[in-house]
Enzyme design. Structure first.
Site, PDB file in Angstrom:
ATOM      1  CD  GLU A  23      29.694  -8.276  16.819  1.00  0.00           C
ATOM      2  OE1 GLU A  23      29.035  -7.221  16.884  1.00  0.00           O
ATOM      3  OE2 GLU A  23      29.326  -9.335  17.385  1.00  0.00           O
ATOM      4  CG  HIS A  59      26.005  -6.461  14.878  1.00  0.00           C
ATOM      5  ND1 HIS A  59      26.091  -7.232  16.016  1.00  0.00           N
ATOM      6  CD2 HIS A  59      24.854  -6.842  14.287  1.00  0.00           C
ATOM      7  CE1 HIS A  59      25.046  -8.027  16.086  1.00  0.00           C
ATOM      8  NE2 HIS A  59      24.275  -7.802  15.050  1.00  0.00           N
ATOM      9  CG  ASN A  76      27.236  -4.558  18.753  1.00  0.00           C
ATOM     10  OD1 ASN A  76      26.539  -4.596  17.744  1.00  0.00           O
ATOM     11  ND2 ASN A  76      28.144  -5.478  19.014  1.00  0.00           N
ATOM     12  CG  ASP A  88      24.700 -12.593   9.223  1.00  0.00           C
ATOM     13  OD1 ASP A  88      23.606 -13.117   8.955  1.00  0.00           O
ATOM     14  OD2 ASP A  88      24.799 -11.562   9.907  1.00  0.00           O
TER      15      ASP A  88
HETATM   16  C1  GLP Z   1      21.970 -10.671  14.235  1.00  0.00           C
HETATM   17  C2  GLP Z   1      22.176 -10.659  12.738  1.00  0.00           C
HETATM   18  C3  GLP Z   1      21.998  -9.290  12.184  1.00  0.00           C
HETATM   19  C4  GLP Z   1      20.723  -8.706  12.715  1.00  0.00           C
HETATM   20  C5  GLP Z   1      20.823  -8.520  14.202  1.00  0.00           C
HETATM   21  C6  GLP Z   1      19.580  -7.912  14.828  1.00  0.00           C
HETATM   22  O1  GLP Z   1      23.112 -10.460  14.957  1.00  0.00           O
HETATM   23  N1  GLP Z   1      23.428 -11.177  12.322  1.00  0.00           N
HETATM   24  O2  GLP Z   1      22.013  -9.342  10.761  1.00  0.00           O
HETATM   25  O3  GLP Z   1      20.448  -7.493  12.102  1.00  0.00           O
HETATM   26  O4  GLP Z   1      21.026  -9.787  14.764  1.00  0.00           O
HETATM   27  O5  GLP Z   1      18.714  -8.911  15.244  1.00  0.00           O
HETATM   28  P1  GLP Z   1      17.212  -8.686  15.640  1.00  0.00           P
HETATM   29  O6  GLP Z   1      16.497  -8.311  14.375  1.00  0.00           O
HETATM   30  O7  GLP Z   1      16.745  -9.999  16.178  1.00  0.00           O
HETATM   31  O8  GLP Z   1      17.185  -7.586  16.639  1.00  0.00           O
END
Ligand code: GLP
Length: 242
Positions: free
Chosen positions: A143, A138, A136, A67
């Site tokens: 989402e 995702h 959440n 993304d």
């Molecule tokens: C973001 C990314 C996700 C990722 C998530 C968790 O929203 N788009 O791909 O898995 O955050 O982030 P973190 O690893 O910092 O907890």
């Protein structure tokens, strides 16, 4: 779904590193699906180390990131392009033209999404997709409520996601309200999926993923429908499991 019980963040990163290293050794032309966020940073450090030591090469590797934020150019320090360059691509021998991240500044996002899907197909599909887990539920930026049959698309970010990711942004910058993300069906077409989770703040989500029902209200639950998923979660992330 296979659960690998890591002790802590370092252990989770090293266990994931071993799996990716093996893939890179086994496959002549590996296609990796990569993720951003704080979770995979330790894994990327490990891969950089193994590449510098000559144990692995990225010479024939193609990668596709999940993304990107809409509105952030590739050289914006808050963008996922920048993150990936800084955390991995600039330090390993991957060909930059084969290290793909969806564009956050495309002129035509319908076309950008279609093009991203086409590139994945032309590369022969993703061999192993790395995932983090949103608090959440995702995956990528899909989402809660996203259709399980979604392909690469433009998404509206939840307020909770924007708050959770705000710490990555330099002061003066707001987390964008939209992103471009691989769809859930795109992710599910990967031959293998590795999901990483570390820390207490992921404990609720890990419990719901492993003990809860399969529902579009909790995107990661779709992984129950995939034949080859490995979850590597550390003790803190497993602390709410029944
Ligand atoms: C973001 C990314 C996700 C990722 C998530 C968790 O929203 N788009 O791909 O898995 O955050 O982030 P973190 O690893 O910092 O907890």
């Amino acid at each position: 779904m296979k659960l690998i019980k890591a002790v802590d963040y370092t252990d989770m990163s090293n266990l994931a590193c071993d799996l990716i290293v093996q893939k890179l050794k086994d496959l002549a032309e590996p296609v990796l699906g990569l993720a951003t966020g704080s979770t995979p940073e330790g894994l990327y450090e490990c891969l950089i180390k193994k590449n510098k030591q000559g144990e692995i090469t990225f010479e024939n590797t193609t990668s596709f990131n999940l993304d990107e934020y809409i509105g952030l150019a590739d050289d914006n320090p808050n963008s996922y392009h920048y993150f990936m360059n800084e955390k991995l691509f600039d330090h390993v021998n991957i060909a930059k033209e084969r290290a793909h991240v969806p564009s956050g500044v495309a002129k035509d996002f319908t076309e950008e999404c279609e093009q991203y899907e086409k590139m994945i197909t032309e590369a022969g599909g993703i061999d192993v997709q790395l995932l983090g887990l949103g608090v959440n539920g995702h995956i990528g930026f899909n989402e809660p409520g996203t259709s399980f049959s979604s392909r690469t698309h433009v998404v509206e970010l939840d307020e909770s996601t924007r708050n959770a990711n705000a710490h990555f942004f330099a002061s003066g910058w707001e987390v964008p309200s939209q992103a471009i993300s691989m769809g859930i069906e795109t992710i599910m077409e990967s031959k293998e999926i590795i999901l990483l989770a570390s820390g207490e703040k992921k404990a609720e989500a890990i419990a719901r993923l492993l003990n809860g029902e399969v529902s579009e209200a909790f995107p990661a639950s779709v992984l129950h429908n995939h034949a080859n998923v490995t979850i590597i979660a550390d003790e803190a992330a497993r602390s709410k499991l029944k």
